[in-house]
Design a protein around this motif. Structure first.
Motif, PDB file in Angstrom:
ATOM      1  N   VAL A  28      -5.295 -21.256   4.866  1.00 28.68           N
ATOM      2  CA  VAL A  28      -6.457 -20.516   4.368  1.00 28.68           C
ATOM      3  C   VAL A  28      -7.538 -20.382   5.442  1.00 28.68           C
ATOM      4  CG1 VAL A  28      -8.350 -20.663   2.695  1.00 28.68           C
ATOM      5  CG2 VAL A  28      -6.005 -20.997   1.947  1.00 28.68           C
ATOM      6  N   ALA A  29      -7.620 -21.306   6.360  1.00 25.15           N
ATOM      7  CA  ALA A  29      -8.648 -21.274   7.409  1.00 25.15           C
ATOM      8  C   ALA A  29      -8.554 -19.999   8.250  1.00 25.15           C
ATOM      9  CB  ALA A  29      -8.539 -22.501   8.298  1.00 25.15           C
ATOM     10  N   GLU A  30      -7.397 -19.370   8.275  1.00 27.25           N
ATOM     11  CA  GLU A  30      -7.203 -18.163   9.073  1.00 27.25           C
ATOM     12  C   GLU A  30      -7.831 -16.915   8.433  1.00 27.25           C
ATOM     13  OE1 GLU A  30      -2.975 -17.808   9.414  1.00 27.25           O
ATOM     14  OE2 GLU A  30      -2.753 -19.831  10.214  1.00 27.25           O
ATOM     15  N   TYR A  31      -8.189 -16.980   7.163  1.00 25.75           N
ATOM     16  CA  TYR A  31      -8.663 -15.811   6.431  1.00 25.75           C
ATOM     17  C   TYR A  31     -10.187 -15.782   6.322  1.00 25.75           C
ATOM     18  CZ  TYR A  31      -3.869 -15.006   4.974  1.00 25.75           C
ATOM     19  OH  TYR A  31      -2.535 -14.739   4.970  1.00 25.75           O
ATOM     20  N   PRO A  32     -10.757 -14.572   6.190  1.00 21.91           N
ATOM     21  CA  PRO A  32     -12.199 -14.481   5.906  1.00 21.91           C
ATOM     22  C   PRO A  32     -12.498 -15.146   4.556  1.00 21.91           C
ATOM     23  CG  PRO A  32     -11.291 -12.333   6.463  1.00 21.91           C
ATOM     24  CD  PRO A  32     -10.139 -13.276   6.351  1.00 21.91           C
ATOM     25  N   GLU A  33     -13.722 -15.589   4.375  1.00 19.27           N
ATOM     26  CA  GLU A  33     -14.123 -16.354   3.186  1.00 19.27           C
ATOM     27  C   GLU A  33     -13.733 -15.679   1.870  1.00 19.27           C
ATOM     28  OE1 GLU A  33     -15.209 -19.747   1.605  1.00 19.27           O
ATOM     29  OE2 GLU A  33     -15.434 -19.416   3.742  1.00 19.27           O
ATOM     30  N   GLU A  34     -13.943 -14.365   1.759  1.00 18.60           N
ATOM     31  CA  GLU A  34     -13.683 -13.682   0.491  1.00 18.60           C
ATOM     32  C   GLU A  34     -12.196 -13.603   0.147  1.00 18.60           C
ATOM     33  OE1 GLU A  34     -14.299 -10.480   3.644  1.00 18.60           O
ATOM     34  OE2 GLU A  34     -15.350 -12.279   3.040  1.00 18.60           O
ATOM     35  N   PHE A  35     -11.304 -13.817   1.121  1.00 15.79           N
ATOM     36  CA  PHE A  35      -9.871 -13.740   0.869  1.00 15.79           C
ATOM     37  C   PHE A  35      -9.214 -15.113   0.740  1.00 15.79           C
ATOM     38  CE2 PHE A  35     -10.745  -9.771   3.225  1.00 15.79           C
ATOM     39  CZ  PHE A  35     -10.400  -8.883   2.229  1.00 15.79           C
ATOM     40  N   LYS A  36      -9.967 -16.180   0.950  1.00 14.50           N
ATOM     41  CA  LYS A  36      -9.367 -17.512   1.000  1.00 14.50           C
ATOM     42  C   LYS A  36      -8.711 -17.923  -0.310  1.00 14.50           C
ATOM     43  CE  LYS A  36     -11.809 -19.428   4.870  1.00 14.50           C
ATOM     44  NZ  LYS A  36     -12.607 -20.504   5.400  1.00 14.50           N
ATOM     45  N   ASN A  37      -9.350 -17.692  -1.440  1.00 15.67           N
ATOM     46  CA  ASN A  37      -8.751 -18.106  -2.706  1.00 15.67           C
ATOM     47  C   ASN A  37      -7.464 -17.341  -2.973  1.00 15.67           C
ATOM     48  OD1 ASN A  37      -8.759 -19.732  -5.077  1.00 15.67           O
ATOM     49  ND2 ASN A  37      -9.265 -17.900  -6.226  1.00 15.67           N
ATOM     50  N   GLY A  38      -7.453 -16.048  -2.685  1.00 18.63           N
ATOM     51  CA  GLY A  38      -6.240 -15.253  -2.876  1.00 18.63           C
ATOM     52  C   GLY A  38      -5.112 -15.733  -1.983  1.00 18.63           C
ATOM     53  N   ALA A  39      -5.442 -16.077  -0.752  1.00 16.06           N
ATOM     54  CA  ALA A  39      -4.430 -16.584   0.186  1.00 16.06           C
ATOM     55  C   ALA A  39      -3.905 -17.934  -0.297  1.00 16.06           C
ATOM     56  CB  ALA A  39      -5.023 -16.715   1.581  1.00 16.06           C
ATOM     57  N   ARG A  40      -4.787 -18.771  -0.814  1.00 10.37           N
ATOM     58  CA  ARG A  40      -4.394 -20.081  -1.341  1.00 10.37           C
ATOM     59  C   ARG A  40      -3.414 -19.918  -2.494  1.00 10.37           C
ATOM     60  NH1 ARG A  40      -5.891 -22.028  -5.631  1.00 10.37           N
ATOM     61  NH2 ARG A  40      -5.622 -24.182  -6.138  1.00 10.37           N
ATOM     62  N   VAL A  41      -3.736 -19.016  -3.414  1.00 16.73           N
ATOM     63  CA  VAL A  41      -2.873 -18.790  -4.570  1.00 16.73           C
ATOM     64  C   VAL A  41      -1.511 -18.237  -4.127  1.00 16.73           C
ATOM     65  CG1 VAL A  41      -2.598 -17.389  -6.657  1.00 16.73           C
ATOM     66  CG2 VAL A  41      -4.756 -18.557  -6.221  1.00 16.73           C
ATOM     67  N   GLU A  42      -1.517 -17.305  -3.202  1.00 14.76           N
ATOM     68  CA  GLU A  42      -0.255 -16.746  -2.709  1.00 14.76           C
ATOM     69  C   GLU A  42       0.604 -17.830  -2.067  1.00 14.76           C
ATOM     70  OE1 GLU A  42       1.121 -13.759  -3.297  1.00 14.76           O
ATOM     71  OE2 GLU A  42      -0.629 -13.561  -4.595  1.00 14.76           O
ATOM     72  N   TYR A  43      -0.004 -18.689  -1.285  1.00 14.53           N
ATOM     73  CA  TYR A  43       0.734 -19.772  -0.643  1.00 14.53           C
ATOM     74  C   TYR A  43       1.325 -20.709  -1.691  1.00 14.53           C
ATOM     75  CZ  TYR A  43       1.903 -23.770   2.203  1.00 14.53           C
ATOM     76  OH  TYR A  43       2.584 -24.802   2.801  1.00 14.53           O
ATOM     77  N   LEU A  44       0.529 -21.064  -2.696  1.00 14.28           N
ATOM     78  CA  LEU A  44       1.022 -21.947  -3.746  1.00 14.28           C
ATOM     79  C   LEU A  44       2.179 -21.313  -4.507  1.00 14.28           C
ATOM     80  CD1 LEU A  44      -2.306 -23.399  -5.158  1.00 14.28           C
ATOM     81  CD2 LEU A  44      -0.498 -24.668  -4.012  1.00 14.28           C
ATOM     82  N   LYS A  45       2.087 -20.012  -4.749  1.00 10.54           N
ATOM     83  CA  LYS A  45       3.180 -19.318  -5.442  1.00 10.54           C
ATOM     84  C   LYS A  45       4.455 -19.339  -4.609  1.00 10.54           C
ATOM     85  CE  LYS A  45       0.456 -16.233  -8.339  1.00 10.54           C
ATOM     86  NZ  LYS A  45       0.058 -14.845  -8.600  1.00 10.54           N
ATOM     87  N   GLU A  46       4.329 -19.168  -3.293  1.00 12.54           N
ATOM     88  CA  GLU A  46       5.503 -19.250  -2.422  1.00 12.54           C
ATOM     89  C   GLU A  46       6.110 -20.652  -2.484  1.00 12.54           C
ATOM     90  OE1 GLU A  46       4.517 -18.009   1.550  1.00 12.54           O
ATOM     91  OE2 GLU A  46       3.728 -16.096   0.847  1.00 12.54           O
ATOM     92  N   CYS A  47       5.256 -21.672  -2.453  1.00 18.88           N
ATOM     93  CA  CYS A  47       5.746 -23.055  -2.550  1.00 18.88           C
ATOM     94  C   CYS A  47       6.460 -23.268  -3.883  1.00 18.88           C
ATOM     95  CB  CYS A  47       4.595 -24.050  -2.438  1.00 18.88           C
ATOM     96  SG  CYS A  47       3.866 -24.153  -0.805  1.00 18.88           S
ATOM     97  N   MET A  48       5.865 -22.732  -4.947  1.00 24.15           N
ATOM     98  CA  MET A  48       6.438 -22.917  -6.267  1.00 24.15           C
ATOM     99  C   MET A  48       7.781 -22.197  -6.387  1.00 24.15           C
ATOM    100  SD  MET A  48       4.588 -22.768  -9.957  1.00 24.15           S
ATOM    101  CE  MET A  48       4.392 -21.026 -10.028  1.00 24.15           C
ATOM    102  N   GLU A  49       7.908 -21.024  -5.793  1.00 26.46           N
ATOM    103  CA  GLU A  49       9.184 -20.306  -5.826  1.00 26.46           C
ATOM    104  C   GLU A  49      10.284 -21.151  -5.200  1.00 26.46           C
ATOM    105  OE1 GLU A  49       8.754 -16.495  -3.957  1.00 26.46           O
ATOM    106  OE2 GLU A  49       7.351 -15.787  -5.470  1.00 26.46           O
ATOM    107  N   GLY A  50       9.978 -21.779  -4.078  1.00 24.13           N
ATOM    108  CA  GLY A  50      10.953 -22.651  -3.428  1.00 24.13           C
ATOM    109  C   GLY A  50      11.328 -23.835  -4.294  1.00 24.13           C
ATOM    110  N   MET A  51      10.336 -24.404  -4.968  1.00 24.82           N
ATOM    111  CA  MET A  51      10.604 -25.556  -5.833  1.00 24.82           C
ATOM    112  C   MET A  51      11.425 -25.144  -7.061  1.00 24.82           C
ATOM    113  SD  MET A  51       9.415 -28.002  -4.119  1.00 24.82           S
ATOM    114  CE  MET A  51       9.611 -29.353  -5.229  1.00 24.82           C
ATOM    115  N   VAL A  52      11.168 -23.957  -7.603  1.00 26.13           N
ATOM    116  CA  VAL A  52      11.941 -23.472  -8.748  1.00 26.13           C
ATOM    117  C   VAL A  52      13.394 -23.256  -8.332  1.00 26.13           C
ATOM    118  CG1 VAL A  52      12.260 -21.506 -10.308  1.00 26.13           C
ATOM    119  CG2 VAL A  52       9.982 -22.481  -9.985  1.00 26.13           C
TER     120      VAL A  52
END
Length: 184
Positions: A28-52
Motif C-alpha cells: 500500500v505504501a506505493e499508492y497515493p493516499e486516496e487509493f491505499k484502502n482500495g489497494a489494501r482490499v485488492e491485495y487481501l482479496k488476492e490473498c484470500m483467493e489463494g487460500m480458497v
C-alpha cells in the motif's frame, strides 16, 4: 534446502495474518493516499483467493484420505484445512469489518463499539430457558437453539452459530454497521 513440515507448521502457527498485514503495508505504501484502502482490499482479496484454492485442494485430499486407513495423514490434512479456513475467515474480517484511517470520514462505528456490541447480553435479544430455545430462523418444534459464552448455535436445520451482531443482522435484516448501532 527444503523446509521441514515442522518448520512450515511453525510458520503457519505464527500466523499468516500478521505477515499479511506487513505485506499490505509494504504494498500500500506505493499508492497515493486516496487509493491505499482500495489497494489494501485488492491485495487481501488476492490473498484470500489463494487460500480458497488451497482449501479446495485440501478438501479433495481429505475426501480421498477418508476412504483409507491413514488416520495420521488425514488428521494432518484436516488440521491444515481447519487452519486455512480460519485464515480465510480472518482475511474476510480484514476486508469487510476493519476500520481504516483513510476511511475516517465514512467511519460510523469504532472498534470499541464493535467490542461492546459483541458483549451485549444475548438473553436481552432472545428468550432462553436454561440456555436453550426454539430457533427463530426455522420451524423448530423442540429447542435446538443453544446459548453458550454469549454465542447462540442452532443444532437443528440451520447448523449455524451467531454472535449478537450476526443475530441482529439476520433477524432484523440490518447491515453490520446498523446492527452494531442497534446494540449500543
Amino acid at each position: 534446502m527444503f523446509e521441514s513440515i515442522a518448520e512450515i507448521l511453525d510458520d503457519f502457527k505464527v500466523g499468516i495474518v500478521p505477515l499479511t498485514r506487513e505485506k499490505i503495508r509494504q504494498h500500500v505504501a506505493e499508492y497515493p493516499e486516496e487509493f491505499k484502502n482500495g489497494a489494501r482490499v485488492e491485495y487481501l482479496k488476492e490473498c484470500m483467493e489463494g487460500m480458497v484454492e488451497k482449501a479446495l485442494y485440501l478438501m479433495a485430499d481429505y475426501e480421498k484420505l477418508s476412504k483409507t486407513d491413514d488416520v495420521d495423514t488425514r488428521l494432518f490434512v484436516g488440521d491444515q484445512l481447519l487452519g486455512t479456513v480460519k485464515t480465510i475467515s480472518k482475511l474476510q474480517d480484514e476486508i469487510y469489518f476493519r476500520r481504516h484511517p483513510a476511511n475516517k470520514q465514512k467511519q460510523e462505528i469504532t472498534d470499541d463499539d464493535i467490542r461492546r456490541a459483541k458483549e451485549y447480553p444475548f438473553e436481552e435479544l432472545y428468550e432462553f430457558k436454561r440456555g436453550m430455545a426454539l430457533c427463530p430462523f426455522h420451524d423448530d418444534r423442540q429447542p435446538s437453539f443453544s446459548l453458550h459464552n454469549n454465542r447462540a448455535t442452532c443444532f437443528g436445520a440451520c447448523g449455524k452459530t451467531w454472535d449478537t451482531i450476526a443475530f441482529v443482522m439476520e433477524r432484523e435484516g440490518l447491515s453490520f454497521i446498523d446492527a452494531v448501532k442497534r446494540l449500543r
